[in-house]
Scaffold this motif. Structure first.
Motif, PDB file in Angstrom:
ATOM      1  N   PRO A 197       0.446  -1.316   0.197  1.00 20.10           N
ATOM      2  CA  PRO A 197       0.091   0.191   0.242  1.00 20.10           C
ATOM      3  C   PRO A 197       1.228   1.113  -0.254  1.00 20.10           C
ATOM      4  CG  PRO A 197       0.259  -0.811   1.898  1.00 20.10           C
ATOM      5  CD  PRO A 197       0.622  -1.384   1.304  1.00 20.10           C
ATOM      6  N   VAL A 198       0.527   2.507  -0.672  1.00 21.66           N
ATOM      7  CA  VAL A 198       1.629   3.259  -1.405  1.00 21.66           C
ATOM      8  C   VAL A 198       0.531   4.859  -1.287  1.00 21.66           C
ATOM      9  CG1 VAL A 198       3.444   2.170  -2.347  1.00 21.66           C
ATOM     10  CG2 VAL A 198       2.209   3.326  -3.712  1.00 21.66           C
ATOM     11  N   SER A 199       0.982   5.289  -1.288  1.00 18.18           N
ATOM     12  CA  SER A 199       0.657   7.251  -1.124  1.00 18.18           C
ATOM     13  C   SER A 199       1.084   8.256  -2.663  1.00 18.18           C
ATOM     14  CB  SER A 199       0.609   7.592  -0.052  1.00 18.18           C
ATOM     15  OG  SER A 199       1.815   8.115  -0.286  1.00 18.18           O
ATOM     16  N   ASP A 200       1.300   7.758  -3.549  1.00 19.42           N
ATOM     17  CA  ASP A 200       2.014   8.116  -3.940  1.00 19.42           C
ATOM     18  C   ASP A 200       2.754   7.473  -5.368  1.00 19.42           C
ATOM     19  OD1 ASP A 200       3.625   8.834  -6.315  1.00 19.42           O
ATOM     20  OD2 ASP A 200       3.469  10.534  -5.841  1.00 19.42           O
ATOM     21  N   VAL A 201       1.889   6.474  -6.320  1.00 23.49           N
ATOM     22  CA  VAL A 201       2.731   5.479  -7.350  1.00 23.49           C
ATOM     23  C   VAL A 201       3.405   6.223  -7.544  1.00 23.49           C
ATOM     24  CG1 VAL A 201       2.011   4.249  -9.278  1.00 23.49           C
ATOM     25  CG2 VAL A 201       0.109   3.963  -7.682  1.00 23.49           C
ATOM     26  N   GLY A 202       4.491   7.080  -8.740  1.00 23.52           N
ATOM     27  CA  GLY A 202       4.733   7.400  -9.477  1.00 23.52           C
ATOM     28  C   GLY A 202       5.991   6.911  -8.197  1.00 23.52           C
ATOM     29  N   ARG A 203       6.199   8.155  -7.330  1.00 25.84           N
ATOM     30  CA  ARG A 203       7.322   7.966  -6.454  1.00 25.84           C
ATOM     31  C   ARG A 203       8.089   7.006  -5.500  1.00 25.84           C
ATOM     32  NH1 ARG A 203       6.218  10.925  -0.180  1.00 25.84           N
ATOM     33  NH2 ARG A 203       4.767   8.531  -0.371  1.00 25.84           N
ATOM     34  N   ALA A 204       6.698   5.539  -5.558  1.00 26.24           N
ATOM     35  CA  ALA A 204       7.001   4.353  -5.083  1.00 26.24           C
ATOM     36  C   ALA A 204       7.669   3.581  -6.015  1.00 26.24           C
ATOM     37  CB  ALA A 204       6.214   3.593  -4.286  1.00 26.24           C
ATOM     38  N   LEU A 205       7.072   3.715  -6.980  1.00 24.15           N
ATOM     39  CA  LEU A 205       7.586   3.221  -8.845  1.00 24.15           C
ATOM     40  C   LEU A 205       9.293   3.584  -8.740  1.00 24.15           C
ATOM     41  CD1 LEU A 205       7.990   1.641 -11.229  1.00 24.15           C
ATOM     42  CD2 LEU A 205       6.898   4.024 -12.148  1.00 24.15           C
ATOM     43  N   ARG A 206       9.762   4.828  -8.395  1.00 26.03           N
ATOM     44  CA  ARG A 206      10.710   5.712  -8.963  1.00 26.03           C
ATOM     45  C   ARG A 206      11.728   4.846  -7.764  1.00 26.03           C
ATOM     46  NH1 ARG A 206       8.071   9.882  -9.938  1.00 26.03           N
ATOM     47  NH2 ARG A 206       7.888  10.784  -7.783  1.00 26.03           N
ATOM     48  N   PHE A 207      11.533   4.845  -6.233  1.00 32.76           N
ATOM     49  CA  PHE A 207      12.050   4.170  -5.445  1.00 32.76           C
ATOM     50  C   PHE A 207      12.955   2.846  -5.693  1.00 32.76           C
ATOM     51  CE2 PHE A 207      12.763   1.715  -1.268  1.00 32.76           C
ATOM     52  CZ  PHE A 207      13.568   1.959  -0.918  1.00 32.76           C
TER      53      PHE A 207
ATOM     54  N   ASP B 165      -7.039  -2.096   0.609  1.00 33.47           N
ATOM     55  CA  ASP B 165      -7.691  -0.960   1.051  1.00 33.47           C
ATOM     56  C   ASP B 165      -6.307  -1.128   2.566  1.00 33.47           C
ATOM     57  OD1 ASP B 165      -8.398  -3.751   2.100  1.00 33.47           O
ATOM     58  OD2 ASP B 165     -10.623  -2.595   2.459  1.00 33.47           O
ATOM     59  N   ALA B 166      -5.878  -1.948   2.149  1.00 38.15           N
ATOM     60  CA  ALA B 166      -4.565  -1.485   3.717  1.00 38.15           C
ATOM     61  C   ALA B 166      -3.916  -0.003   4.107  1.00 38.15           C
ATOM     62  CB  ALA B 166      -3.686  -3.064   3.220  1.00 38.15           C
ATOM     63  N   PRO B 167      -4.059   0.109   5.137  1.00 44.11           N
ATOM     64  CA  PRO B 167      -3.459   1.512   5.288  1.00 44.11           C
ATOM     65  C   PRO B 167      -1.745   1.669   4.775  1.00 44.11           C
ATOM     66  CG  PRO B 167      -3.843   0.238   6.821  1.00 44.11           C
ATOM     67  CD  PRO B 167      -4.401  -0.353   6.025  1.00 44.11           C
ATOM     68  N   VAL B 168      -1.932   3.295   4.009  1.00 45.01           N
ATOM     69  CA  VAL B 168      -0.769   3.536   3.178  1.00 45.01           C
ATOM     70  C   VAL B 168       0.974   3.012   4.384  1.00 45.01           C
ATOM     71  CG1 VAL B 168       0.349   5.126   2.418  1.00 45.01           C
ATOM     72  CG2 VAL B 168      -1.309   5.041   1.898  1.00 45.01           C
TER      73      VAL B 168
ATOM     74  N   GLY C   2      17.788  -3.452   8.017  1.00 46.31           N
ATOM     75  CA  GLY C   2      16.351  -2.875   7.441  1.00 46.31           C
ATOM     76  C   GLY C   2      16.614  -1.421   6.775  1.00 46.31           C
ATOM     77  N   PHE C   3      15.363  -1.430   6.271  1.00 49.72           N
ATOM     78  CA  PHE C   3      14.993  -0.146   5.932  1.00 49.72           C
ATOM     79  C   PHE C   3      13.575  -0.293   4.918  1.00 49.72           C
ATOM     80  CE2 PHE C   3      15.644  -2.525   2.165  1.00 49.72           C
ATOM     81  CZ  PHE C   3      14.634  -2.685   1.185  1.00 49.72           C
ATOM     82  N   SER C   4      13.034   1.294   5.117  1.00 51.77           N
ATOM     83  CA  SER C   4      11.926   1.132   4.579  1.00 51.77           C
ATOM     84  C   SER C   4      11.604   1.702   3.018  1.00 51.77           C
ATOM     85  CB  SER C   4      10.940   1.924   6.016  1.00 51.77           C
ATOM     86  OG  SER C   4      10.796   1.261   6.825  1.00 51.77           O
ATOM     87  N   ASP C   5      10.286   2.390   2.259  1.00 47.86           N
ATOM     88  CA  ASP C   5      10.129   2.765   2.281  1.00 47.86           C
ATOM     89  C   ASP C   5      10.164   3.985   1.797  1.00 47.86           C
ATOM     90  OD1 ASP C   5       7.572   2.684   1.944  1.00 47.86           O
ATOM     91  OD2 ASP C   5       6.637   0.777   0.614  1.00 47.86           O
ATOM     92  N   PRO C   6       9.291   5.273   0.935  1.00 51.62           N
ATOM     93  CA  PRO C   6       8.655   6.314   1.710  1.00 51.62           C
ATOM     94  C   PRO C   6       7.903   6.910   2.279  1.00 51.62           C
ATOM     95  CG  PRO C   6       9.877   6.413  -0.936  1.00 51.62           C
ATOM     96  CD  PRO C   6       9.678   4.617  -0.280  1.00 51.62           C
ATOM     97  N   ASP C   7       6.704   5.706   1.767  1.00 53.38           N
ATOM     98  CA  ASP C   7       5.758   5.298   2.356  1.00 53.38           C
ATOM     99  C   ASP C   7       5.302   4.548   3.791  1.00 53.38           C
ATOM    100  OD1 ASP C   7       3.291   6.500   1.107  1.00 53.38           O
ATOM    101  OD2 ASP C   7       4.396   5.061  -0.277  1.00 53.38           O
ATOM    102  N   GLY C   8       6.597   4.128   4.526  1.00 56.10           N
ATOM    103  CA  GLY C   8       7.225   3.038   5.651  1.00 56.10           C
ATOM    104  C   GLY C   8       6.460   1.982   5.477  1.00 56.10           C
TER     105      GLY C   8
END
Length: 139
Positions: free
Chosen positions: A7-17, A58-61, A120-126
């Motif tokens: 679950p991500v908030s910004d598909v483009g940002r997640a794709l680039r990451f 519908d999982a929380p971002v 460990g690491f996290s993506d921009p949405d956590g």
């Protein structure tokens, strides 16, 4: 297992990451309308992919926790991610390894045993990821 949905908030940002920083391969980017988009990405050497997009879950971002990426050389994998701008935590290992009770110590497992060392690491949405070393002694 073939696909995990993140679950991500910004598909483009997640794709680039995931492509530019983590090094996943873009498999599919399909959007038949404004309400639905699926982007499928695969980690190098994996047969399991991830999907990000719109209208998928519908999982929380940022709610996905501790998806494991298994690597043969944890120091090398961590170093490559850091160079690409990913904020990876310090390496730690299980202690005591033979009767692990949930404790960790800094650094790699001294014997480089399978399933014993992590970072460990996290993506921009956590959404959180765990690098785990396996197969180092076989390289």
């Amino acid at each position: 297992m073939e696909v995990i949905t993140l679950p991500v908030s910004d598909v483009g940002r997640a794709l680039r990451f995931y492509v530019d920083q983590v090094g996943f391969t873009l498999d599919v980017d399909y959007s038949p309308n404004d309400m639905f988009r699926v982007v499928q990405l695969t980690p190098p050497g994996s047969s399991c992919s991830i999907q990000i997009g719109s209208g998928l879950t519908d999982a929380p971002v940022g709610s996905l926790r501790n998806v494991y990426l298994v690597v043969t050389d944890l120091e090398d994998a961590r170093s490559r991610l850091l160079k690409r701008g990913v904020k990876v935590g310090e390496i730690r290992h299980k202690v005591p390894i033979d009767a692990w009770d949930g404790g960790f110590a800094p650094g790699l497992d001294p014997g480089r045993r399978d399933y014993a060392s992590f970072a460990g690491f996290s993506d921009p949405d956590g959404n959180s990821w765990m690098l785990q070393e396996r197969g180092y002694r076989n390289v």
